[in-house]
Scaffold this motif. Structure first.
Motif, PDB file in Angstrom:
ATOM      1  N   ARG B  41      38.162  31.842  28.499  1.00 28.63           N
ATOM      2  CA  ARG B  41      39.257  30.999  29.000  1.00 28.63           C
ATOM      3  C   ARG B  41      40.620  31.515  28.537  1.00 28.63           C
ATOM      4  O   ARG B  41      41.609  31.426  29.245  1.00 28.63           O
ATOM      5  CB  ARG B  41      39.045  29.547  28.568  1.00 28.63           C
ATOM      6  CG  ARG B  41      37.917  28.870  29.343  1.00 28.63           C
ATOM      7  CD  ARG B  41      37.952  27.367  29.189  1.00 28.63           C
ATOM      8  NE  ARG B  41      37.604  26.960  27.835  1.00 28.63           N
ATOM      9  CZ  ARG B  41      36.369  26.726  27.421  1.00 28.63           C
ATOM     10  NH1 ARG B  41      35.363  26.861  28.261  1.00 28.63           N
ATOM     11  NH2 ARG B  41      36.127  26.372  26.180  1.00 28.63           N
ATOM     12  N   HIS B  44      41.173  34.793  30.795  1.00 27.82           N
ATOM     13  CA  HIS B  44      40.919  34.760  32.230  1.00 27.82           C
ATOM     14  C   HIS B  44      42.201  34.860  33.054  1.00 27.82           C
ATOM     15  O   HIS B  44      42.261  35.592  34.052  1.00 27.82           O
ATOM     16  CB  HIS B  44      40.147  33.490  32.610  1.00 27.82           C
ATOM     17  CG  HIS B  44      39.854  33.398  34.068  1.00 27.82           C
ATOM     18  ND1 HIS B  44      40.695  32.783  34.968  1.00 27.82           N
ATOM     19  CD2 HIS B  44      38.839  33.889  34.801  1.00 27.82           C
ATOM     20  CE1 HIS B  44      40.207  32.886  36.178  1.00 27.82           C
ATOM     21  NE2 HIS B  44      39.068  33.553  36.116  1.00 27.82           N
ATOM     22  N   GLY B  45      43.243  34.146  32.627  1.00 27.87           N
ATOM     23  CA  GLY B  45      44.497  34.125  33.371  1.00 27.87           C
ATOM     24  C   GLY B  45      45.076  35.517  33.547  1.00 27.87           C
ATOM     25  O   GLY B  45      45.366  35.936  34.680  1.00 27.87           O
ATOM     26  N   SER B  48      42.713  37.829  35.684  1.00 26.56           N
ATOM     27  CA  SER B  48      42.659  37.467  37.106  1.00 26.56           C
ATOM     28  C   SER B  48      43.990  37.753  37.793  1.00 26.56           C
ATOM     29  O   SER B  48      44.020  38.185  38.943  1.00 26.56           O
ATOM     30  CB  SER B  48      42.241  36.012  37.282  1.00 26.56           C
ATOM     31  OG  SER B  48      43.283  35.152  36.910  1.00 26.56           O
ATOM     32  N   ARG B  49      45.077  37.551  37.083  1.00 27.73           N
ATOM     33  CA  ARG B  49      46.404  37.814  37.671  1.00 27.73           C
ATOM     34  C   ARG B  49      46.539  39.311  37.994  1.00 27.73           C
ATOM     35  O   ARG B  49      46.971  39.693  39.077  1.00 27.73           O
ATOM     36  CB  ARG B  49      47.485  37.379  36.678  1.00 27.73           C
ATOM     37  CG  ARG B  49      48.853  37.157  37.282  1.00 27.73           C
ATOM     38  CD  ARG B  49      49.807  36.584  36.263  1.00 27.73           C
ATOM     39  NE  ARG B  49      49.762  37.324  35.010  1.00 27.73           N
ATOM     40  CZ  ARG B  49      49.556  36.768  33.820  1.00 27.73           C
ATOM     41  NH1 ARG B  49      49.365  35.479  33.710  1.00 27.73           N
ATOM     42  NH2 ARG B  49      49.540  37.502  32.725  1.00 27.73           N
ATOM     43  N   MET B  52      44.196  40.220  40.862  1.00 26.62           N
ATOM     44  CA  MET B  52      44.711  39.620  42.095  1.00 26.62           C
ATOM     45  C   MET B  52      45.906  40.399  42.624  1.00 26.62           C
ATOM     46  O   MET B  52      46.030  40.628  43.826  1.00 26.62           O
ATOM     47  CB  MET B  52      45.088  38.163  41.795  1.00 26.62           C
ATOM     48  CG  MET B  52      45.419  37.327  42.982  1.00 26.62           C
ATOM     49  SD  MET B  52      44.020  37.141  44.084  1.00 26.62           S
ATOM     50  CE  MET B  52      44.851  36.423  45.491  1.00 26.62           C
ATOM     51  N   ARG B  53      46.796  40.814  41.712  1.00 23.49           N
ATOM     52  CA  ARG B  53      47.976  41.566  42.145  1.00 23.49           C
ATOM     53  C   ARG B  53      47.586  42.904  42.762  1.00 23.49           C
ATOM     54  O   ARG B  53      48.205  43.358  43.700  1.00 23.49           O
ATOM     55  CB  ARG B  53      48.896  41.815  40.943  1.00 23.49           C
ATOM     56  CG  ARG B  53      49.732  40.606  40.607  1.00 23.49           C
ATOM     57  CD  ARG B  53      50.439  40.796  39.298  1.00 23.49           C
ATOM     58  NE  ARG B  53      51.333  39.692  39.015  1.00 23.49           N
ATOM     59  CZ  ARG B  53      51.934  39.514  37.856  1.00 23.49           C
ATOM     60  NH1 ARG B  53      51.735  40.361  36.857  1.00 23.49           N
ATOM     61  NH2 ARG B  53      52.737  38.497  37.670  1.00 23.49           N
ATOM     62  N   ALA B  58      41.729  36.889  47.516  1.00 21.02           N
ATOM     63  CA  ALA B  58      41.178  36.015  46.461  1.00 21.02           C
ATOM     64  C   ALA B  58      39.666  36.181  46.289  1.00 21.02           C
ATOM     65  O   ALA B  58      39.171  36.255  45.155  1.00 21.02           O
ATOM     66  CB  ALA B  58      41.519  34.565  46.757  1.00 21.02           C
ATOM     67  N   GLU B  62      37.982  37.496  42.902  1.00 21.40           N
ATOM     68  CA  GLU B  62      37.045  36.667  42.116  1.00 21.40           C
ATOM     69  C   GLU B  62      35.796  37.460  41.740  1.00 21.40           C
ATOM     70  O   GLU B  62      35.312  37.376  40.609  1.00 21.40           O
ATOM     71  CB  GLU B  62      36.647  35.427  42.916  1.00 21.40           C
ATOM     72  CG  GLU B  62      37.577  34.270  42.641  1.00 21.40           C
ATOM     73  CD  GLU B  62      37.060  32.960  43.202  1.00 21.40           C
ATOM     74  OE1 GLU B  62      35.872  32.865  43.536  1.00 21.40           O
ATOM     75  OE2 GLU B  62      37.875  32.028  43.293  1.00 21.40           O
ATOM     76  N   VAL B  65      36.772  40.028  39.079  1.00 22.68           N
ATOM     77  CA  VAL B  65      37.026  39.374  37.782  1.00 22.68           C
ATOM     78  C   VAL B  65      35.681  39.004  37.132  1.00 22.68           C
ATOM     79  O   VAL B  65      35.486  39.177  35.925  1.00 22.68           O
ATOM     80  CB  VAL B  65      37.930  38.127  37.957  1.00 22.68           C
ATOM     81  CG1 VAL B  65      37.960  37.278  36.700  1.00 22.68           C
ATOM     82  CG2 VAL B  65      39.344  38.553  38.328  1.00 22.68           C
ATOM     83  N   ALA B  66      34.757  38.507  37.961  1.00 31.47           N
ATOM     84  CA  ALA B  66      33.425  38.161  37.428  1.00 31.47           C
ATOM     85  C   ALA B  66      32.772  39.403  36.821  1.00 31.47           C
ATOM     86  O   ALA B  66      32.206  39.343  35.721  1.00 31.47           O
ATOM     87  CB  ALA B  66      32.550  37.590  38.532  1.00 31.47           C
ATOM     88  N   TYR B 151      54.463  48.306  36.138  1.00 29.34           N
ATOM     89  CA  TYR B 151      55.336  47.444  36.939  1.00 29.34           C
ATOM     90  C   TYR B 151      54.790  46.031  37.134  1.00 29.34           C
ATOM     91  O   TYR B 151      55.565  45.082  37.197  1.00 29.34           O
ATOM     92  CB  TYR B 151      55.594  48.081  38.304  1.00 29.34           C
ATOM     93  CG  TYR B 151      56.612  49.193  38.237  1.00 29.34           C
ATOM     94  CD1 TYR B 151      57.972  48.909  38.109  1.00 29.34           C
ATOM     95  CD2 TYR B 151      56.210  50.515  38.269  1.00 29.34           C
ATOM     96  CE1 TYR B 151      58.912  49.922  38.038  1.00 29.34           C
ATOM     97  CE2 TYR B 151      57.148  51.546  38.194  1.00 29.34           C
ATOM     98  CZ  TYR B 151      58.494  51.243  38.078  1.00 29.34           C
ATOM     99  OH  TYR B 151      59.414  52.249  37.986  1.00 29.34           O
ATOM    100  N   LEU B 152      53.488  45.912  37.235  1.00 29.40           N
ATOM    101  CA  LEU B 152      52.931  44.576  37.481  1.00 29.40           C
ATOM    102  C   LEU B 152      52.676  43.825  36.180  1.00 29.40           C
ATOM    103  O   LEU B 152      52.920  42.627  36.089  1.00 29.40           O
ATOM    104  CB  LEU B 152      51.635  44.669  38.287  1.00 29.40           C
ATOM    105  CG  LEU B 152      51.760  45.221  39.709  1.00 29.40           C
ATOM    106  CD1 LEU B 152      50.392  45.315  40.367  1.00 29.40           C
ATOM    107  CD2 LEU B 152      52.671  44.330  40.545  1.00 29.40           C
ATOM    108  N   GLU B 154      53.827  44.888  33.155  1.00 34.46           N
ATOM    109  CA  GLU B 154      54.943  45.160  32.240  1.00 34.46           C
ATOM    110  C   GLU B 154      54.478  45.654  30.875  1.00 34.46           C
ATOM    111  O   GLU B 154      55.011  45.273  29.837  1.00 34.46           O
ATOM    112  CB  GLU B 154      55.832  43.915  32.109  1.00 34.46           C
ATOM    113  CG  GLU B 154      56.493  43.568  33.434  1.00 34.46           C
ATOM    114  CD  GLU B 154      57.241  42.242  33.427  1.00 34.46           C
ATOM    115  OE1 GLU B 154      57.376  41.647  32.352  1.00 34.46           O
ATOM    116  OE2 GLU B 154      57.656  41.806  34.503  1.00 34.46           O
TER     117      GLU B 154
END
Lengths: 131, 193
Positions: B41, B44-45, B48-49, B52-53, B58, B62, B65-66, B151-152, B154
């Motif tokens: 947890r 994960h943020g 996944s970000r 996703m970028r 999505a 997903e 990420v899994a 760039y994404l 940083e």
């Protein structure tokens, strides 16, 4: 003027969202975690069994080898009656010279042998029976 | 090192007060399912970000990420605290996974760029993010990773070096080359506008 590359990535960052934590994935991770632990526990058990087997075989091998070779000791009884014992390699030993009979009576060798050098052979027999 | 007990870790999640350090959480997660959940947890943020970028879809993100977190569970027992920072290690798993996916996306990315070029100029504004993403996907993988992390996400040059396990000089040269390639793809389209 701003770098077009930075501008482009700002756009991309603004467009992308973060995924919410997934309870199904969490459940999957726990299953994988338990699955990972399972073989490790078995591996541990197998390792212990392998070590025990190895020790048994090694011990058996040593017992076999030693069982057929009598242990040799040399005893020198000096003129003054003192006793010096040496093992087969010539090292002094701390052996007690008490012989325990089956009926429990003990006999000591000290003073019962005339001066000279004697060779004793200890042939292994059943465990617990002293000769 | 003395490890935090499960009770301490669980309490730290719900109560204010001293939280276990990341190192304690990682070590506990090798043995305790609840600590593993907490570790998932916690990261994960960010993972996944990033995925996703780079991916944009999505459903695909997903799945990837899994895979990243399943890899984390598999390789966590081998992870040693004090070597690569944990976040960098996770980014490495994520980068490798996304790169494996991206290897098969280059043709599609060129197709996306071609399709966007056919759109009405007014409509193109809505495609901007997709255009940047598709342009990034056309780059060779070793440039994609460095440019995306810089760039994404940083990340600094040193941090990218930790993620990719390469020298800072290599990161710098890949970044410069990747940036130039990407700039040429982006400005080529802008020139068409």
């Amino acid at each position: 003027m701003r770098d077009p590359l930075e501008q482009a990535f700002e756009l991309l960052k603004a467009d992308s969202t973060e995924l919410a934590p997934n309870p199904n994935l969490e459940h999957k991770l726990m299953t994988e975690f338990n699955r990972q632990r399972q073989p490790r526990r078995w591996k541990k058990v197998l390792t212990v069994l392998a070590v025990l087997l190895g020790l048994t075989l090694a011990g058996g091998g040593i017992a076999m080898a030693a069982g057929f070779d009598p242990i040799r000791l040399f005893i020198t009884v000096n003129e003054d009656g003192s006793v010096k014992t040496l093992d087969a390699q010539g090292n002094p030993t701390d052996m007690h010279f008490e012989i325990v009979d089956d009926d429990g009576t003990t006999k000591t060798l000290e003073g019962t042998l005339p001066p000279g050098t004697y060779q004793l052979e200890f042939v292994p027999s059943k465990p617990g029976v002293k000769k | 090192m003395e490890l935090a007990t499960l009770e301490e870790l669980t309490r730290a999640e719900h109560e204010p007060g001293p939280r276990p350090t990341e190192a304690e959480l990682i070590e506990a997660a090798k043995h305790e399912p609840d600590a593993l959940s907490a570790l998932y947890r916690l990261h994960h943020g960010a993972v996944s970000r990033y995925v996703m970028r780079r991916v944009g879809q999505a459903n695909t993100a997903e799945d990837l990420v899994a895979d990243v977190f399943l890899q984390m569970v598999r390789y966590l027992p081998k992870y040693r605290v004090g070597t690569t920072p944990f976040r960098a290690w996770l980014y490495r798993l994520a980068t490798n996974r996304v790169n494996r996916w991206a290897r098969w996306q280059r043709r599609r990315a060129w197709q996306v760029l071609h399709d966007i070029a056919q759109h009405d100029p007014a409509e193109r504004r809505h495609d901007e993010a997709e255009h940047v993403r598709a342009s990034l996907l056309t780059l060779p993988l070793h440039f994609q990773s460095v440019v995306a992390l810089h760039y994404l996400e940083e990340l600094s040059i040193a941090e990218i070096g930790q993620v990719l396990g390469c020298a800072e000089g290599t990161v710098k040269s890949r970044l410069a080359r990747g940036r130039e390639l990407l700039r040429s793809i982006l400005t080529e389209r802008d020139g068409d506008l």
